[in-house]
Motif scaffolding. Structure first.
Motif, mmCIF file in Angstrom:
data_model
loop_
_atom_site.group_PDB
_atom_site.id
_atom_site.type_symbol
_atom_site.label_atom_id
_atom_site.label_comp_id
_atom_site.label_asym_id
_atom_site.label_seq_id
_atom_site.Cartn_x
_atom_site.Cartn_y
_atom_site.Cartn_z
ATOM 1 N N LYS A 170 0.820 -1.217 0.000
ATOM 2 C CA LYS A 170 0.000 0.000 0.000
ATOM 3 C C LYS A 170 0.853 1.266 0.000
ATOM 4 N N ILE A 171 2.025 1.205 0.612
ATOM 5 C CA ILE A 171 2.912 2.380 0.592
ATOM 6 C C ILE A 171 3.473 2.584 -0.807
ATOM 7 N N PHE A 172 3.769 1.510 -1.515
ATOM 8 C CA PHE A 172 4.236 1.624 -2.895
ATOM 9 C C PHE A 172 3.147 2.250 -3.764
ATOM 10 N N THR A 173 1.894 1.824 -3.539
ATOM 11 C CA THR A 173 0.771 2.442 -4.243
ATOM 12 C C THR A 173 0.681 3.929 -3.903
ATOM 13 N N SER A 174 0.878 4.251 -2.631
ATOM 14 C CA SER A 174 0.850 5.650 -2.199
ATOM 15 C C SER A 174 2.000 6.443 -2.811
ATOM 16 N N SER A 192 -10.748 7.824 18.210
ATOM 17 C CA SER A 192 -9.328 7.581 18.001
ATOM 18 C C SER A 192 -8.642 8.902 17.749
ATOM 19 N N ALA A 193 -7.336 8.884 17.722
ATOM 20 C CA ALA A 193 -6.583 10.117 17.495
ATOM 21 C C ALA A 193 -5.234 9.785 16.887
ATOM 22 N N PHE A 194 -5.197 9.716 15.572
ATOM 23 C CA PHE A 194 -3.937 9.609 14.867
ATOM 24 C C PHE A 194 -4.132 10.267 13.510
ATOM 25 N N HIS A 195 -3.053 10.428 12.774
ATOM 26 C CA HIS A 195 -3.126 11.008 11.447
ATOM 27 C C HIS A 195 -2.835 9.938 10.405
ATOM 28 N N MET A 196 -3.368 10.142 9.223
ATOM 29 C CA MET A 196 -2.959 9.354 8.070
ATOM 30 C C MET A 196 -2.123 10.214 7.147
ATOM 31 N N GLY A 197 -0.983 9.657 6.722
ATOM 32 C CA GLY A 197 -0.320 10.177 5.549
ATOM 33 C C GLY A 197 -0.964 9.474 4.371
ATOM 34 N N LEU A 198 -0.260 9.338 3.272
ATOM 35 C CA LEU A 198 -0.751 8.507 2.181
ATOM 36 C C LEU A 198 -0.297 7.080 2.450
ATOM 37 N N GLY A 199 -1.206 6.279 2.988
ATOM 38 C CA GLY A 199 -0.881 4.896 3.327
ATOM 39 C C GLY A 199 -0.296 4.716 4.706
ATOM 40 N N TRP A 200 0.520 5.644 5.174
ATOM 41 C CA TRP A 200 1.185 5.542 6.472
ATOM 42 C C TRP A 200 0.247 5.949 7.610
ATOM 43 N N GLN A 201 0.341 5.214 8.728
ATOM 44 C CA GLN A 201 -0.278 5.651 9.975
ATOM 45 C C GLN A 201 0.752 6.478 10.731
ATOM 46 N N LEU A 202 0.377 7.698 11.119
ATOM 47 C CA LEU A 202 1.299 8.641 11.743
ATOM 48 C C LEU A 202 0.918 8.842 13.207
#
Length: 489
Positions: A118-122, A355-365
């Motif tokens: 999924k990160i490669f897709t991102s 919940s409380a987190f951020h999404m990058g493109l594919g990444w959980q931050l």
């Protein structure tokens, strides 16, 4: 796991949103975390002592779960040029690619990396956005084949409609379930089929989307969706090569190769299997099948790779770039920028919680406060019927860890998180949290509670299989690569 009735979600989400705004203020406003000049001056150095600690940790991990083989790569700054374009990439390996083999695992042994695909897709998405070819807020309908009506969300009170966008697909906020409703069609009616992935076509993918009702308004609640990322991979592949007929697999691997794989020399990263692929096992070292996710869902979990390639992949995301790095490599770090704040996390369509987190493109931050690392960090993992992987990055430190092993995940184990915590504890005068020091990083309990990325087993065609978290030119032409490989018989 908290059960929350759908009607109660919105009020709880509002409360969580306020908390998230505070917790992530620093994360969301930080400049690009991969810029070399912004790396923390307190450099993590791969000393012999640290190398020995890491080797001991993976040997212990392998023994605990009776894993056949495991490899990993650790990326750290060059101590002689901490802000420079060249990292130190250290590879580690233990065990053998198949039980009883006299051949040890090494940095060239391939493993299915599953959802790390999924990160490669991102990465492909980030490049196409930067080049102006697509936009994050483009509606999916723009890329649908003729005759396909992509579902929209209609507000039951106002009647206002909301369309799914590429951003929604890349952040698991499209309102789509984990897998398409017609997934078993990939088996072609074979009653003995346990893996529909190879036969699941673009036509099936789009037909399923046209028949799907959205679970909720796109861009709001978070529910991990392999289907969403498979759809995104197909869309982007067809943008890069629109000549591929809808009855053929999308040109996903060629799109990656032309964008960044070839530039990074990642020749062992490919769809399906490869010449040096390890044997997949379930727990107890029972052989199982290869994922072969090579068709319309490839963008969610179809790649295999090795430690050498994944080291280059991590280095590119951390911003280790030569002056000659092409655009497709330079934009890989963009995937680590926050693009959506997650305030409601769902485990199923009816099971959600604040919940409380951020999404990058594919990444959980995650912010520093979410773990004992003492720094903001990014995470992605993967798992198939017989392989597991995870990658954890500390961009401000220029440090990353990526691991792979040939067994389905047990106990939600995430060794890359444990190892990154251990490594950061070695940073001179780091001041990592309330308990900084050499004892940190050795406790499996240090990990934050991660968003649910489908690590539990799910049923494909009635047969339970381990699966679900199907959870990068010149980067380092002078990479100082060390190998700390060890084969246990």
């Amino acid at each position: 796991m908290t059960r929350i009735h759908p009607r109660a979600r919105r009020g709880l989400a509002a409360a969580a949103a306020a908390a998230a705004a505070v917790a992530f203020a620093a994360l969301a406003t930080t400049a690009s975390p991969a810029a070399g000049a912004d790396r923390d001056a307190r450099v993590v150095t791969m000393t012999p002592e640290l190398t020995a600690k890491i080797q001991h940790h993976i040997e212990t991990f392998r023994a605990k779960y009776d894993i056949s083989g495991m490899s990993m790569a650790v990326v750290t700054p060059d101590p002689d040029d901490p802000g420079g374009p060249t990292p130190v990439v250290t590879t580690f390996a233990v065990g053998t690619p198949n039980v009883g083999s006299p051949t040890p695992v090494d940095a060239s042994t391939q493993f299915e990396i599953a959802s790390e695909t999924k990160i490669f897709t991102s990465d492909l998405l980030a490049h196409l956005v930067a080049s102006g070819t697509v936009a994050l807020d483009d509606p999916v309908q723009k890329y649908a084949p003729a005759g396909i009506a992509v579902p929209v969300w209609t507000d039951p009170q106002s009647g206002e409609t909301t369309r799914i966008t590429l951003r929604d697909l890349a952040t698991h906020q499209a309102g789509l379930p984990d897998m398409p409703g017609n997934f078993e069609a990939g088996c072609g009616g074979d009653p003995d089929c346990v893996n529909p992935h190879p036969g699941y076509t673009q036509t099936m993918l789009w037909d399923a989307l046209a028949a799907q009702s959205l679970l909720w308004k796109p861009g709001t609640d978070w529910l991990y969706s392999n289907w969403g990322f498979g759809l995104l991979g197909t869309i982007l592949s067809d943008v890069v090569d629109p000549s591929v007929p809808i009855d053929e697999p999308p040109a996903f691997q060629p799109a990656l190769e032309s964008t960044f794989l070839d530039a990074l020399g990642m020749s062992s990263t490919m769809l399906g299997t490869g010449p040096s692929i390890a044997t997949p096992y379930t727990s107890g070292n029972t052989p199982t099948y290869y994922w072969e996710d090579v068709n319309a869902l490839a963008g969610e979990g179809g790649l295999v790779s090795d430690a050498t390639d994944m080291g280059a992949f991590v280095a590119a995301h951390l911003g280790y770039l030569s002056d000659t790095a092409p655009p497709g490599v330079r934009t890989m770090a963009d995937t680590l920028e926050p693009v959506s704040a997650i305030t409601t996390e769902c485990f199923t369509p009816t099971q959600c919680q604040p919940s409380a987190f951020h999404m990058g493109l594919g990444w959980q931050l995650y912010p520093a406060s979410a773990s004992n690392m003492g720094v903001d960090w990014a995470f992605k993992n993967g798992g198939t019927a017989g392989f597991s992987s995870d990658t954890t990055l500390a961009p401000s430190k220029g440090v990353g860890v990526t691991t792979m092993w040939n067994q389905n995940r047990v106990d939600d184990a995430e060794p890359a998180i444990e190892l990154l915590t251990l490594i950061l504890a070695e940073t001179p005068d780091a001041g990592l949290g309330h308990d900084a020091g050499h004892d940190r990083g050795h406790s499996e309990g240090d990990s934050a509670r991660l968003a649910d990325t489908g690590s539990s087993a799910f049923s494909l065609t009635g047969a339970a299989v381990g699966a679900a978290i199907l959870l990068g030119a010149g980067v380092v032409l002078r990479t100082r690569r060390r190998e700390a490989d060890d084969a246990d018989e």
